[in-house]
Design a protein around this motif. Structure first.
Motif: not given
Length: 427
Positions: A316-341
């Motif tokens: 995460v490059e800058q403060d943002t949100e994903l599906e209503g969850l706040e994310l601070k710069a320097g935090s991480g996102v795990y992308l589960c393609m298994a379930t997205a697919n």
């Protein structure tokens, strides 16, 4: 057909390189079937607070960033994963500097922005669909597939995992780079040891082996270019702010190591998953045999249904949100393609393997600016191999005298069949 077109896995050590269970055990990763737990988590919401391994209650297994659980979010739905893939302002590949980057250094996988685009542009022309279907296919793929099936059809049974799926992509990619056949398996072993060696000393020695093999080849190609990929890298121009320049040896070395690692691993496992799915659904195997226009939809469906690497990371490059969850710069996102697919909002009966399914975009090869560079080459290899399998192995079926095949691997990455024991009518 000469055996010089494809390696043969004869020793137990060679075969262990292409068995996901052995691969997982050698690196100390836990082998289990993740889909029931992944789908249960996806049912809780499109994104959840926490790392994917934390939510599943398993060790990180090489996919942990420098974040706490409170600073991690896992995306499960198609929409959430797509949002992250397509937003390169808020989400970057910097996460991989803390995983694979510790072993391979700065590569396409750890780069972003202009630096990434410029470096990717070096290899992009040689991995586009027309090049995969032309240069790669005519010069390397067809010959390797023919050589492998000449060996297989000398019998009436085979383990297609170690006799086809494993040797095909590593042979194609390595010889396409210009590696001599005798060096392909030592090189592949060194890549594995550099990334997953049992000790820092083993990994360091493997890194030295990789450098020795590639730097010798690079030096030769600088003097005497050939019709191979390293020669194209040697003569290519990298755009910089100061103007174009040639790649240095270290940049070519890292480029080649990454592509051999990715190309030799992903295609091997994904081809095996596709063959297993077809043999488990003999009606679909026969439909494909009767109608080869289903080859590409079959590959598209198999990669959707069970991608070999169902997890990717983003920083995460800058403060943002994903599906209503706040994310601070320097935090991480795990992308589960298994379930997205397998998002039911995108596909009917998404857990079912069905080669007749209407083709839709999915995430088995990633998406956005970091989509897999070699995906068209991978699909071409699989298409040629599957076509030859249908042509040259009549009455193909599981071998009843061998244990049932299962998809295995180190938890959330590097999944594929442990074996593919089959029988067929002799030619």
């Amino acid at each position: 057909m000469s055996d010089t077109h494809a390696v043969e896995l004869t020793s137990a050590r060679d075969r262990a390189l292409f068995n996901p269970e052995d691969e997982a055990a050698a690196s100390g990763r836990l082998s289990f079937e993740p889909y029931p737990r992944l789908l249960e988590l996806a049912g809780r919401g499109p994104a959840l607070r926490g790392s994917l391994h934390g939510l599943m209650g398993i060790p990180p297994q090489g996919m942990a960033g420098p974040w706490s659980e409170a600073d991690s979010v896992t995306a499960f739905s198609f929409a959430a994963v797509n949002k992250v893939f397509m937003d390169n302002v808020n989400f970057s590949n910097k996460a991989y500097q803390h995983t694979i980057g510790t072993a391979l250094g700065e590569t396409l996988l750890t780069m972003d922005g202009l630096a990434h685009r410029r470096m990717r542009d070096i290899a992009k022309p040689y991995f586009k669909p027309s090049f995969a279907e032309g240069w790669w296919n005519d010069k390397w793929i067809v010959q390797a597939v023919d050589a492998l099936f000449d060996r297989i059809t000398a019998k009436d049974h085979a383990d297609l995992n170690v006799e086809l799926c494993g040797p095909l992509p590593v042979s194609v990619v390595s010889t396409g780079f210009g590696l001599p056949m005798a060096q392909i398996l030592p090189f592949r072993q060194a890549v594995e040891d550099a990334l997953h060696g049992p000790s820092p000393e083993v990994s360091a020695r493997a890194g030295q082996t990789l450098a020795e093999i590639l730097l010798t080849l690079i030096a030769r190609r600088r003097v005497d270019p050939q019709d191979d990929l390293i020669s194209r890298f040697v003569t290519a121009d990298l755009e910089t702010d100061e103007g174009p320049r040639k790649l240095d040896d270290a940049e070519i070395l890292r480029y080649c190591t990454l592509i051999v690692f990715a190309g030799g691993g992903t295609t091997w496992r994904q081809l095996g998953i596709t063959i297993k799915a077809l043999l488990d659904h003999p009606d679909q195997l026969e439909a494909l045999r009767a109608d080869r226009s289903l080859l590409r939809p079959t590959i598209q469906e198999a990669t959707r249904w069970y991608p070999t690497d169902p997890l990717m990371l983003r920083w995460v490059e800058q403060d943002t949100e994903l599906e209503g969850l706040e994310l601070k710069a320097g935090s991480g996102v795990y992308l589960c393609m298994a379930t997205a697919n397998r998002d039911p909002a995108m596909w009917d009966d998404p857990d079912i393997f069905n080669i007749h399914r209407p083709v839709k975009r999915h995430f088995a090869f990633g998406a956005g600016v970091h989509a897999c560079l070699g995906q068209h080459l991978s699909r071409q290899e699989m298409e040629v191999a599957l076509g030859a399998m249908l042509d040259r192995l009549p009455n193909l079926r599981w071998d009843p005298d061998q244990p049932a095949a299962r998809i295995a691997g180190g938890g959330l990455v590097g999944r594929g069949p442990n074996a593919l024991h089959v029988r067929f009518d002799p030619g």
